[in-house]
Design an enzyme around this catalytic site. Structure first.
Site, short mmCIF file in Angstrom:
data_model
loop_
_atom_site.label_atom_id
_atom_site.label_comp_id
_atom_site.label_asym_id
_atom_site.label_seq_id
_atom_site.Cartn_x
_atom_site.Cartn_y
_atom_site.Cartn_z
N ASP A 258 0.86 -1.18 0.00
CA ASP A 258 0.00 0.00 0.00
C ASP A 258 0.90 1.24 0.00
O ASP A 258 1.32 1.71 1.06
CB ASP A 258 -0.90 -0.04 1.23
CG ASP A 258 -1.71 1.23 1.42
OD1 ASP A 258 -2.02 1.89 0.41
OD2 ASP A 258 -2.03 1.56 2.58
N HIS A 259 1.21 1.74 -1.20
CA HIS A 259 2.13 2.88 -1.34
C HIS A 259 1.39 4.09 -1.88
O HIS A 259 0.41 3.98 -2.62
CB HIS A 259 3.25 2.52 -2.32
CG HIS A 259 4.40 1.79 -1.69
ND1 HIS A 259 5.71 2.03 -2.01
CD2 HIS A 259 4.42 0.82 -0.76
CE1 HIS A 259 6.50 1.24 -1.31
NE2 HIS A 259 5.73 0.48 -0.54
N SER B 85 5.54 -0.14 10.16
CA SER B 85 5.68 1.21 10.71
C SER B 85 5.84 2.28 9.64
O SER B 85 5.83 3.46 9.95
CB SER B 85 6.86 1.27 11.69
OG SER B 85 8.06 0.88 11.06
N GLY B 86 5.99 1.87 8.37
CA GLY B 86 5.89 2.82 7.27
C GLY B 86 7.20 3.39 6.78
O GLY B 86 8.27 3.19 7.37
N GLU B 87 7.09 4.12 5.64
CA GLU B 87 8.22 4.84 5.05
C GLU B 87 7.78 6.27 4.74
O GLU B 87 6.65 6.51 4.31
CB GLU B 87 8.70 4.17 3.76
CG GLU B 87 9.23 2.75 3.93
CD GLU B 87 8.20 1.71 3.53
OE1 GLU B 87 7.11 2.09 3.05
OE2 GLU B 87 8.47 0.51 3.71
N ASN C 81 5.88 7.55 1.57
CA ASN C 81 4.43 7.41 1.49
C ASN C 81 3.68 8.29 2.49
O ASN C 81 2.55 8.68 2.24
CB ASN C 81 4.04 5.96 1.74
CG ASN C 81 4.66 5.01 0.75
OD1 ASN C 81 4.60 5.23 -0.45
ND2 ASN C 81 5.29 3.95 1.26
N GLY D 58 14.23 -6.62 10.77
CA GLY D 58 15.24 -7.06 11.73
C GLY D 58 14.66 -7.92 12.83
O GLY D 58 13.45 -7.93 13.06
N ALA E 266 10.90 -8.15 14.76
CA ALA E 266 10.17 -9.42 14.63
C ALA E 266 9.75 -9.95 15.99
O ALA E 266 8.62 -10.44 16.16
CB ALA E 266 11.04 -10.43 13.90
#
Length: 321
Positions: free
Chosen positions: A37-38, A103-105, A108, A171, A175
């Site tokens: 979802d971008h 947690s997103g970028e 976006n 990472g 996780a």
């Protein structure tokens, strides 16, 4: 038997073309599909980014495949709205849809105009958002006043069985944290030892459900062509966290990866014209402990790959060694 899925890259094709590709993926033998979802692509050369939730409705309605989406609730999309989207697809297509929460970028999320928060805040927001979504899918009326505010939210169309909520992690520390609430885990391809560490951290922390892997690769009729495709479409792969999370625009991704040589790209995307080489690598990844593999050919044209992989890779991959 490993589930072999098709990754539909919204960043690289218009929604109509991507819909045809996933329909063709079902025809050639893929078991499942997923997308991200971008808001924006990673590079101006990719040139697209359709709205995943609209597209997922069309894809689920025109195939029999189960689908997943990786999304980031909290900034661009309020978790109550994400819960409503998940619930609607879950009610329409029972047992065929899951959502992975990350947690997103910034590429976006910056469009809201809100500051891009640091990783600890984003992690806390993700955990709170996952709890909000889980409670809404369970039929509760939810109030919250933490990193995200919710006021008397209730879903009015709730599926009989809530779709699974996966956690998205790169990472081992993340996780392990996600194991507290996730129904499964999805990660992206990296070195085998790093992948083993992610799986172990998730399982050791009590993580349940399937563990899935998104695999980037490039196939073409010749090695040179496959390498050229990878370099053109996925050279930003040389950028790793935290830069990957924090860059705000496709133009900046292009600027920071412009110096990358084709061989640099090959270090992050498996490049080969030999279907047997791809099969061997995918088998080795499955043997690390992954229940599901989602294959992402980084080229914009999917049909040649789908034909070849459907004939020469998928049958053996699904059987294992």
């Amino acid at each position: 038997m490993t589930v072999v899925g098709f990754h539909a890259s919204h960043e690289q094709a218009p929604p109509s073309e991507l819909l045809e590709a996933v329909q063709r993926a079902e025809e050639v033998g893929f078991d499942a599909a997923m997308c991200s979802d971008h808001w924006a692509p990673w590079s101006e050369r990719q040139g697209h980014s359709g709205y995943s939730w609209s597209w997922l409705g069309a894809a689920l309605a025109t195939t029999r495949l189960p689908f997943g989406v990786v999304t980031a609730p909290g900034q661009r999309a309020h978790p109550a709205i994400v819960a409503q989207a998940i619930a609607t697809l879950g009610e329409l297509f029972p047992g065929r849809f899951w959502a992975a929460l990350g947690s997103g970028e910034n590429v976006n999320e910056h469009i809201t105009g809100d500051p891009w928060p640091d990783k600890p805040f984003r992690d806390a927001r993700l955990d709170e958002s996952a709890d909000i979504i889980r409670r809404l899918l369970g039929g509760e009326t939810v109030d919250a006043d933490g990193t995200v505010r919710v006021h008397e939210a209730r879903l009015w169309s709730v599926p009989e069985v809530a779709p699974r909520l996966f956690g998205a992690a790169i990472g081992p520390q993340t996780a392990a944290r996600l194991a507290g609430w996730a129904d499964g885990l999805i990660t992206a391809v990296q070195e085998p030892d790093a992948l083993r560490a992610v799986i172990a951290a998730y399982r050791d922390a009590g993580g349940r459900g399937p563990v899935a892997l998104q695999v980037h690769y490039s196939w073409a009729e010749t090695d040179d062509e496959a390498l050229a495709i990878a370099h053109d479409q996925w050279r930003h792969g040389i950028l790793t966290p935290p830069a990957l999370w924090d860059i705000a625009t496709p133009e900046e991704f292009d600027r920071r990866s412009d110096h990358a040589a084709p061989d640099d790209t090959a270090g992050h995307v498996f490049v080969s014209s030999d279907p047997e080489a791809h099969l061997e690598r995918l088998l080795s990844l499955a043997e690390l402990g992954f229940d599901e593999l989602y294959l992402h050919h980084v080229g914009r044209a999917q049909e040649p790959m789908l034909t070849v992989f459907g004939r020469e890779v998928l049958p053996a991959l699904k059987e294992g060694r």
